[in-house]
Motif scaffolding. Structure first.
Motif, PDB file in Angstrom:
ATOM      1  N   ARG A   1      45.898 122.416  -3.799  1.00  0.00           N
ATOM      2  CA  ARG A   1      45.350 121.890  -2.545  1.00  0.00           C
ATOM      3  C   ARG A   1      46.445 121.346  -1.634  1.00  0.00           C
ATOM      4  O   ARG A   1      46.241 121.233  -0.417  1.00  0.00           O
ATOM      5  CB  ARG A   1      44.326 120.799  -2.842  1.00  0.00           C
ATOM      6  CG  ARG A   1      43.104 121.297  -3.596  1.00  0.00           C
ATOM      7  CD  ARG A   1      42.342 120.153  -4.244  1.00  0.00           C
ATOM      8  NE  ARG A   1      41.706 119.282  -3.264  1.00  0.00           N
ATOM      9  CZ  ARG A   1      41.143 118.112  -3.569  1.00  0.00           C
ATOM     10  NH1 ARG A   1      41.161 117.674  -4.821  1.00  0.00           N
ATOM     11  NH2 ARG A   1      40.578 117.389  -2.622  1.00  0.00           N
TER      12      ARG A   1
ATOM     13  N   TYR B   1      42.601 110.321  -6.220  1.00  0.00           N
ATOM     14  CA  TYR B   1      41.885 111.490  -5.706  1.00  0.00           C
ATOM     15  C   TYR B   1      41.639 111.383  -4.202  1.00  0.00           C
ATOM     16  O   TYR B   1      41.632 112.389  -3.488  1.00  0.00           O
ATOM     17  CB  TYR B   1      40.557 111.657  -6.441  1.00  0.00           C
ATOM     18  CG  TYR B   1      40.701 112.272  -7.812  1.00  0.00           C
ATOM     19  CD1 TYR B   1      41.171 113.573  -7.972  1.00  0.00           C
ATOM     20  CD2 TYR B   1      40.365 111.559  -8.966  1.00  0.00           C
ATOM     21  CE1 TYR B   1      41.317 114.139  -9.223  1.00  0.00           C
ATOM     22  CE2 TYR B   1      40.505 112.114 -10.229  1.00  0.00           C
ATOM     23  CZ  TYR B   1      40.980 113.412 -10.358  1.00  0.00           C
ATOM     24  OH  TYR B   1      41.120 113.972 -11.600  1.00  0.00           O
TER      25      TYR B   1
ATOM     26  N   TYR C   1      42.665 114.059  -1.160  1.00  0.00           N
ATOM     27  CA  TYR C   1      41.743 114.541  -0.129  1.00  0.00           C
ATOM     28  C   TYR C   1      42.296 114.299   1.278  1.00  0.00           C
ATOM     29  O   TYR C   1      42.324 115.212   2.121  1.00  0.00           O
ATOM     30  CB  TYR C   1      40.382 113.856  -0.280  1.00  0.00           C
ATOM     31  CG  TYR C   1      39.450 114.120   0.884  1.00  0.00           C
ATOM     32  CD1 TYR C   1      38.961 115.402   1.134  1.00  0.00           C
ATOM     33  CD2 TYR C   1      39.074 113.087   1.739  1.00  0.00           C
ATOM     34  CE1 TYR C   1      38.125 115.649   2.212  1.00  0.00           C
ATOM     35  CE2 TYR C   1      38.235 113.323   2.823  1.00  0.00           C
ATOM     36  CZ  TYR C   1      37.759 114.609   3.048  1.00  0.00           C
ATOM     37  OH  TYR C   1      36.938 114.848   4.118  1.00  0.00           O
TER      38      TYR C   1
ATOM     39  N   SER D   1      45.256 116.464   2.186  1.00  0.00           N
ATOM     40  CA  SER D   1      44.977 117.896   2.287  1.00  0.00           C
ATOM     41  C   SER D   1      44.356 118.248   3.629  1.00  0.00           C
ATOM     42  O   SER D   1      43.853 117.390   4.364  1.00  0.00           O
ATOM     43  CB  SER D   1      44.034 118.331   1.169  1.00  0.00           C
ATOM     44  OG  SER D   1      42.700 117.951   1.460  1.00  0.00           O
TER      45      SER D   1
ATOM     46  N   GLU E   1      41.650 119.653   3.902  1.00  0.00           N
ATOM     47  CA  GLU E   1      40.202 119.505   3.756  1.00  0.00           C
ATOM     48  C   GLU E   1      39.668 118.388   4.657  1.00  0.00           C
ATOM     49  O   GLU E   1      38.492 118.402   5.037  1.00  0.00           O
ATOM     50  CB  GLU E   1      39.852 119.200   2.295  1.00  0.00           C
ATOM     51  CG  GLU E   1      40.202 120.321   1.340  1.00  0.00           C
ATOM     52  CD  GLU E   1      40.251 119.854  -0.107  1.00  0.00           C
ATOM     53  OE1 GLU E   1      39.726 118.760  -0.401  1.00  0.00           O
ATOM     54  OE2 GLU E   1      40.820 120.582  -0.930  1.00  0.00           O
ATOM     55  N   SER E   2      40.531 117.425   4.984  1.00  0.00           N
ATOM     56  CA  SER E   2      40.124 116.287   5.830  1.00  0.00           C
ATOM     57  C   SER E   2      40.665 116.435   7.252  1.00  0.00           C
ATOM     58  O   SER E   2      40.874 115.442   7.950  1.00  0.00           O
ATOM     59  CB  SER E   2      40.617 114.977   5.213  1.00  0.00           C
ATOM     60  OG  SER E   2      42.021 115.001   5.008  1.00  0.00           O
TER      61      SER E   2
END
Length: 275
Positions: free
Chosen positions: A4, A234, A238, A241, A243-244
């Motif tokens: 990731r 974790y 996130y 990455s 992803e955010s």
């Protein structure tokens, strides 16, 4: 399959123990190239070595986050080694358990120097580098470790006025930076941990996560009523990455429900719902 955080260059402070060390472990697993810093360099080297031996790309560096010269050293080293900085995690922190009347000027300066000044200096040192990313269009993620003490009064700061004030400053600086540097695609977010069992907690005399949970039972909603370092690690992954990628200026509260708890005894909830 790529991780990731494949090839992302990360600077993380306060990385020798606890939440910082968890972040190093989990981000290395996801393919990040990490410059991990801490004032306690011997502890840092000892604790990251097994991660390096397991294939993690981690460079341990001694740093006092309250010193601009140390930030220049860390950022220069990172650029020399990797060419840029993609992610900054301002995680280093300290705590002195004294209230308004007991806190000395030296206490105040020490806590604010690490917890607030250190965050400001970190962003000041790294943002100009991030502004050059993505062919000059800018890109980066800054993650500031705050606390529920910035959101709540009383028990949440364990009686420390300097800690509470410093974390309030972190929240305010996060929102400031998120607004002013969004045009460069630099995201700035907080993580606001509640009670997390770490080595620092153990040093204070609380021997286990279960024991810490017992202290917070009735205040925290979710068993075991205290978190562990990976709960924050974790979150680092996130927010580091892509992803955010549409998240900035936010507080990511990880506290087992503490900050929303209405203090209704759980054993009475069914009786209340029947009425």
């Amino acid at each position: 399959m790529s991780g990731r955080l494949e090839n992302k260059v990360v600077i993380i402070t306060g990385a020798a123990h606890g939440m910082g060390l968890s972040g190093v472990k989990l981000m290395a697993k996801e393919g990040a190239k990490i410059v991990a810093t801490d004032y306690k360099i011997d502890d840092l080297k000892k604790n990251v070595q097994p991660l390096i031996d397991n294939g993690g790309e981690i460079t341990p560096v001694q740093q006092n986050v309250s010193k601009a010269a140390d930030w220049k050293k860390v950022v220069d080293l990172t650029q020399q080694k990797y060419g840029t900085v993609d992610v900054l995690i301002n995680n280093a922190g300290t705590h002195i358990t004294k209230g308004i009347l007991e806190t000395t000027e030296e206490d105040w300066d020490q806590v604010m120097g690490v917890n607030a000044k250190g965050v400001w200096l970190g962003m000041k040192a790294v943002i100009p580098v991030m502004m050059k990313n993505n062919d000059g269009h800018g890109k980066g993620s800054i993650i500031n470790t705050s606390s529920v003490a910035a959101l709540m009064g009383g028990y949440s700061d364990a009686g420390s006025v300097s800690y509470s004030a410093s974390k309030g400053a972190v929240d305010a600086m996060t929102r400031h930076a998120a607004q002013w540097f969004a045009q460069y695609n630099i995201r700035v977010n907080n993580i606001n941990p509640g009670p997390i069992f770490t080595g620092m907690v153990k040093e204070s005399g609380v021997e286990s996560q279960t024991a810490m949970g017992e202290i917070h039972k009735g205040k925290i909603n979710l068993p075991p009523y205290a978190g562990e370092a990976d709960d924050i690690g974790y979150a680092f992954v996130y927010l580091a990455s892509d992803e955010s990628k549409f998240m900035t200026g936010a507080d990511l509260v990880i506290d087992g429900g503490w900050s929303t708890n209405s203090f209704i005894p759980q054993k009475n909830i069914h009786d209340i719902l029947k009425k």
